[in-house]
Design a protein around this motif. Structure first.
Motif, PDB file in Angstrom:
ATOM      1  N   ASP A 373      18.235 -61.178  48.965  1.00 54.90           N
ATOM      2  CA  ASP A 373      18.020 -62.398  49.741  1.00 54.90           C
ATOM      3  C   ASP A 373      16.983 -63.329  49.128  1.00 54.90           C
ATOM      4  N   ALA A 374      16.049 -62.763  48.310  1.00 53.14           N
ATOM      5  CA  ALA A 374      14.947 -63.584  47.772  1.00 53.14           C
ATOM      6  C   ALA A 374      15.511 -64.790  47.033  1.00 53.14           C
ATOM      7  N   LEU A 375      14.898 -65.929  47.283  1.00 54.69           N
ATOM      8  CA  LEU A 375      15.391 -67.179  46.732  1.00 54.69           C
ATOM      9  C   LEU A 375      14.434 -67.704  45.672  1.00 54.69           C
ATOM     10  N   PRO A 376      14.944 -68.154  44.520  1.00 55.88           N
ATOM     11  CA  PRO A 376      14.063 -68.815  43.561  1.00 55.88           C
ATOM     12  C   PRO A 376      13.800 -70.245  44.019  1.00 55.88           C
ATOM     13  N   GLY A 377      12.854 -70.882  43.393  1.00 60.77           N
ATOM     14  CA  GLY A 377      12.682 -72.305  43.644  1.00 60.77           C
ATOM     15  C   GLY A 377      11.517 -72.622  44.552  1.00 60.77           C
ATOM     16  N   THR A 378      11.113 -73.881  44.461  1.00 66.44           N
ATOM     17  CA  THR A 378       9.948 -74.337  45.196  1.00 66.44           C
ATOM     18  C   THR A 378      10.236 -75.635  45.937  1.00 66.44           C
ATOM     19  N   GLY A 379      11.527 -75.957  46.067  1.00 67.38           N
ATOM     20  CA  GLY A 379      11.872 -77.172  46.792  1.00 67.38           C
ATOM     21  C   GLY A 379      11.357 -78.435  46.115  1.00 67.38           C
ATOM     22  N   GLY A 380      11.320 -78.438  44.791  1.00 63.17           N
ATOM     23  CA  GLY A 380      10.885 -79.638  44.077  1.00 63.17           C
ATOM     24  C   GLY A 380       9.404 -79.652  43.772  1.00 63.17           C
ATOM     25  N   LEU A 381       8.648 -78.744  44.351  1.00 59.09           N
ATOM     26  CA  LEU A 381       7.214 -78.654  44.074  1.00 59.09           C
ATOM     27  C   LEU A 381       7.022 -78.065  42.675  1.00 59.09           C
ATOM     28  N   PRO A 382       6.120 -78.618  41.847  1.00 64.44           N
ATOM     29  CA  PRO A 382       5.876 -77.963  40.555  1.00 64.44           C
ATOM     30  C   PRO A 382       5.514 -76.497  40.767  1.00 64.44           C
ATOM     31  N   ALA A 383       6.191 -75.617  40.036  1.00 62.40           N
ATOM     32  CA  ALA A 383       5.996 -74.186  40.278  1.00 62.40           C
ATOM     33  C   ALA A 383       4.538 -73.782  40.112  1.00 62.40           C
ATOM     34  N   ALA A 384       3.842 -74.455  39.166  1.00 62.06           N
ATOM     35  CA  ALA A 384       2.450 -74.083  38.915  1.00 62.06           C
ATOM     36  C   ALA A 384       1.564 -74.386  40.129  1.00 62.06           C
ATOM     37  N   LEU A 387       2.324 -71.908  46.077  1.00 63.03           N
ATOM     38  CA  LEU A 387       1.757 -70.619  46.448  1.00 63.03           C
ATOM     39  C   LEU A 387       2.750 -69.512  46.115  1.00 63.03           C
ATOM     40  N   PRO A 388       2.266 -68.317  45.819  1.00 61.07           N
ATOM     41  CA  PRO A 388       3.203 -67.201  45.665  1.00 61.07           C
ATOM     42  C   PRO A 388       3.917 -66.907  46.973  1.00 61.07           C
ATOM     43  N   VAL A 389       5.139 -66.468  46.853  1.00 60.77           N
ATOM     44  CA  VAL A 389       5.900 -66.076  48.044  1.00 60.77           C
ATOM     45  C   VAL A 389       6.331 -64.626  47.862  1.00 60.77           C
ATOM     46  N   TYR A 390       6.245 -63.854  48.952  1.00 61.94           N
ATOM     47  CA  TYR A 390       6.581 -62.441  48.847  1.00 61.94           C
ATOM     48  C   TYR A 390       7.509 -62.049  49.988  1.00 61.94           C
ATOM     49  N   TRP A 391       8.648 -61.449  49.614  1.00 62.43           N
ATOM     50  CA  TRP A 391       9.671 -61.046  50.576  1.00 62.43           C
ATOM     51  C   TRP A 391       9.490 -59.561  50.887  1.00 62.43           C
ATOM     52  N   ASP A 404      -4.142 -66.534  48.840  1.00 63.49           N
ATOM     53  CA  ASP A 404      -3.247 -67.405  49.614  1.00 63.49           C
ATOM     54  C   ASP A 404      -1.809 -67.117  49.184  1.00 63.49           C
ATOM     55  N   TRP A 405      -0.928 -66.900  50.151  1.00 61.65           N
ATOM     56  CA  TRP A 405       0.462 -66.604  49.793  1.00 61.65           C
ATOM     57  C   TRP A 405       1.362 -66.868  50.987  1.00 61.65           C
ATOM     58  N   VAL A 406       2.642 -66.902  50.720  1.00 60.54           N
ATOM     59  CA  VAL A 406       3.637 -67.117  51.772  1.00 60.54           C
ATOM     60  C   VAL A 406       4.364 -65.803  52.015  1.00 60.54           C
ATOM     61  N   ASP A 407       4.322 -65.378  53.245  1.00 60.47           N
ATOM     62  CA  ASP A 407       4.830 -64.068  53.651  1.00 60.47           C
ATOM     63  C   ASP A 407       6.194 -64.264  54.331  1.00 60.47           C
ATOM     64  N   VAL A 408       7.240 -63.735  53.706  1.00 65.74           N
ATOM     65  CA  VAL A 408       8.592 -63.806  54.280  1.00 65.74           C
ATOM     66  C   VAL A 408       8.995 -62.375  54.624  1.00 65.74           C
ATOM     67  N   THR A 409       9.065 -62.077  55.899  1.00 66.25           N
ATOM     68  CA  THR A 409       9.270 -60.691  56.326  1.00 66.25           C
ATOM     69  C   THR A 409      10.508 -60.559  57.205  1.00 66.25           C
ATOM     70  N   ALA A 410      11.318 -59.553  56.893  1.00 67.96           N
ATOM     71  CA  ALA A 410      12.553 -59.325  57.656  1.00 67.96           C
ATOM     72  C   ALA A 410      12.217 -58.834  59.062  1.00 67.96           C
ATOM     73  N   THR A 411      13.039 -59.221  60.010  1.00 65.31           N
ATOM     74  CA  THR A 411      12.862 -58.775  61.396  1.00 65.31           C
ATOM     75  C   THR A 411      14.098 -57.984  61.826  1.00 65.31           C
ATOM     76  N   ALA A 412      13.922 -57.247  62.916  1.00 62.69           N
ATOM     77  CA  ALA A 412      15.034 -56.430  63.424  1.00 62.69           C
ATOM     78  C   ALA A 412      16.204 -57.293  63.846  1.00 62.69           C
ATOM     79  N   ARG A 444       5.108 -73.072  50.660  1.00 60.47           N
ATOM     80  CA  ARG A 444       4.550 -72.873  49.316  1.00 60.47           C
ATOM     81  C   ARG A 444       3.752 -74.088  48.857  1.00 60.47           C
ATOM     82  N   GLY A 445       3.968 -75.190  49.477  1.00 56.34           N
ATOM     83  CA  GLY A 445       3.214 -76.398  49.144  1.00 56.34           C
ATOM     84  C   GLY A 445       1.831 -76.409  49.756  1.00 56.34           C
ATOM     85  N   GLY A 446       1.449 -75.349  50.451  1.00 60.82           N
ATOM     86  CA  GLY A 446       0.179 -75.315  51.158  1.00 60.82           C
ATOM     87  C   GLY A 446      -1.031 -75.435  50.267  1.00 60.82           C
TER      88      GLY A 446
END
Ligand code: SF4
Length: 448
Positions: A373-384, A387-391, A404-412, A444-446
């Motif tokens: 499910d993990a998605l590449p990309g930053t929605g146009g934001l320069p990757a550098a 923020l890191p994103v973790y699934w 600082d990071w973006v937390d993407v967590t699966a739910t039931a 991730r733009g945070g």
């Protein structure tokens, strides 16, 4: 004659490295009371997962010789699922190991000096600045500290009482690993001086030559404090109030001269950024190549492609690789080859900063196939700038990043929560059906 294999670890179902920097929000957890030792897997104590058995190999400083690179490629093919995972502590994992392969794997590791002490294999948790001695920043190579500290750890009986989660962080002075939540941190200062601290306590200044012994004394003082507290703490931050490590007394007892040191600017807050994919030039005219595998796993073929002219590679605590020893042309050529082999080789890659735990089908706890499910990309934001994103497949969030990071967590419920985490703050971002990618990109733009 092979040593008897310890029984496989079956609990907890932690498929990733223990969180390096604490709880997801980096909040110091309440003091804990534990009535058992940790169940972290090792090279001998394999964890039984849904996709076979799992071995975690401690690699002090993340360093592998070319011969060890080849050995791990062979191990992955012969005993595992053909891949090597790398962790947020610069360690390595083999998965999918067959029930009767443990002894063969151990023999291979022994033969290539990847198992210097069977009793100590799980406590050799040492991260180090991955570019130390290569790019002219910091105060030079950390190899002497790494070698000495590892030898000291493996030479003592009492060190086997440390948990498989206890972490040493060796920083060359640039401040990149000081923020990784080390239980004992050494920081090179130049001019023969080093800082040592336990947890987040104020550092003490010692002679650089004494630094490995100071780290060992600090670890022993932690065990004494944990014992006195009676709470079974595995890590410094788990010690209850009133049972802090008395580092000054420990160093005095070990005969190591020490004095108080200023906290700033030597322990940077926030820490220096992680090295980025590309090429790093050294002051001696040599170059190092930096590349990262997508979602932290390489095939055995990709692993072999890393072996370099410097005779070693380094695994970074940000799930990347450093390959030293090139001239400039050679470095550019190898970077291109690694890009062709599927590595992330430039900071603008859409996969830069994207991580994921094991998830389904390998982990019984998982609520989703996060790596699919993990998605590449930053929605146009320069990757550098993103923020890191973790699934994560469940709320354990094994191996999540620090800072600082973006937390993407699966739910039931078959969905994912998206949470922006920064220090002690967390902010969940609601989203509607079909808006997951945009929501993650926004989070991730945070950093901007
Ligand atoms: S699903 Fe992921 S976070 Fe949860 S236990 Fe498994 S590996 Fe860890």
């Amino acid at each position: 004659m092979l040593a008897a294999m310890p029984p496989p670890s079956t609990t907890p179902p932690n498929q990733g490295e223990p969180p390096i920097g604490g709880t997801p929000g980096n909040v110091a957890p309440s003091p804990v009371v534990r009535d058992r030792g940790d169940a972290c897997p090792g090279a001998l104590r394999l964890h039984t997962a849904d996709d076979g058995r799992l071995a975690r190999l401690r690699l002090p400083g993340g360093i592998l010789t070319n011969r060890q690179v080849e050995a791990l490629a062979v191990a992955a093919e012969r005993y595992g699922d053909g891949h090597l995972g790398i962790t947020s502590r610069g360690n390595a994992e083999l998965r999918g190991i067959g029930d009767h392969c443990g002894n063969g794997l151990a023999e291979l590791l022994r033969h290539t000096a990847l198992l210097p002490s069977e009793r100590h294999e799980r406590i050799r948790n040492i991260v180090a600045s991955p570019l130390a001695g290569l790019d002219g920043h910091g105060h030079g190579s950390l190899h002497p500290w790494l070698r000495e500290l590892d030898a000291l750890l493996c030479a003592q009986d009492w060190t086997t009482a440390l948990s498989g989660r206890f972490l040493f962080a060796l920083d060359d002075g640039r401040g990149d690993v000081t923020g990784l939540g080390g239980d004992v941190t050494l920081v090179a200062q130049g001019d023969g001086v080093a800082l040592v601290r336990t947890g987040a306590a104020a550092p003490l200044r010692v002679a650089a030559a004494d630094a490995p012994r100071a780290a060992l004394a600090a670890a022993r003082a932690f065990l004494a404090a944990a014992d006195a507290a009676g709470a079974g703490a595995w890590r410094v931050r788990e010690l209850p109030p009133g049972h802090e490590v008395d580092l000054a007394a420990a160093l005095a007892h070990a005969g190591i001269p020490a004095e108080p040191a200023p906290v700033r600017p030597v322990l940077r807050t926030p820490p220096a950024p992680a090295p980025r994919p590309g090429i790093a030039a050294g002051p001696d005219g040599t170059y190092a190549v930096l590349a990262a595998p997508v979602l932290g796993r390489v095939t055995s073929t990709q692993l072999r492609a890393l072996a370099g002219p410097g005779g070693e590679i380094r695994i970074t605590p940000w799930r990347g690789f450093v390959v030293p020893g090139f001239d400039e042309r050679g470095a550019r050529r190898r970077l291109g080859e690694l890009g062709d082999a599927g590595f992330i080789t430039e900071p603008g890659s859409p996969w830069s900063g994207v991580g994921a735990c094991t998830g389904r089908p390998g982990c019984a706890k998982a609520l989703a196939d996060v790596r699919r499910d993990a998605l590449p990309g930053t929605g146009g934001l320069p990757a550098a700038d993103a923020l890191p994103v973790y699934w994560s497949g469940c709320e354990r969030r094994c191996g999540h990043p620090h800072g600082d990071w973006v937390d993407v967590t699966a739910t039931a419920g078959g969905r994912y929560t998206v949470t922006a985490r920064s220090g002690t703050e967390e902010r969940q971002l609601p989203y509607r059906e079909g808006e997951l990618a945009d929501t993650i990109a926004r989070a991730r733009g945070g950093r901007r």
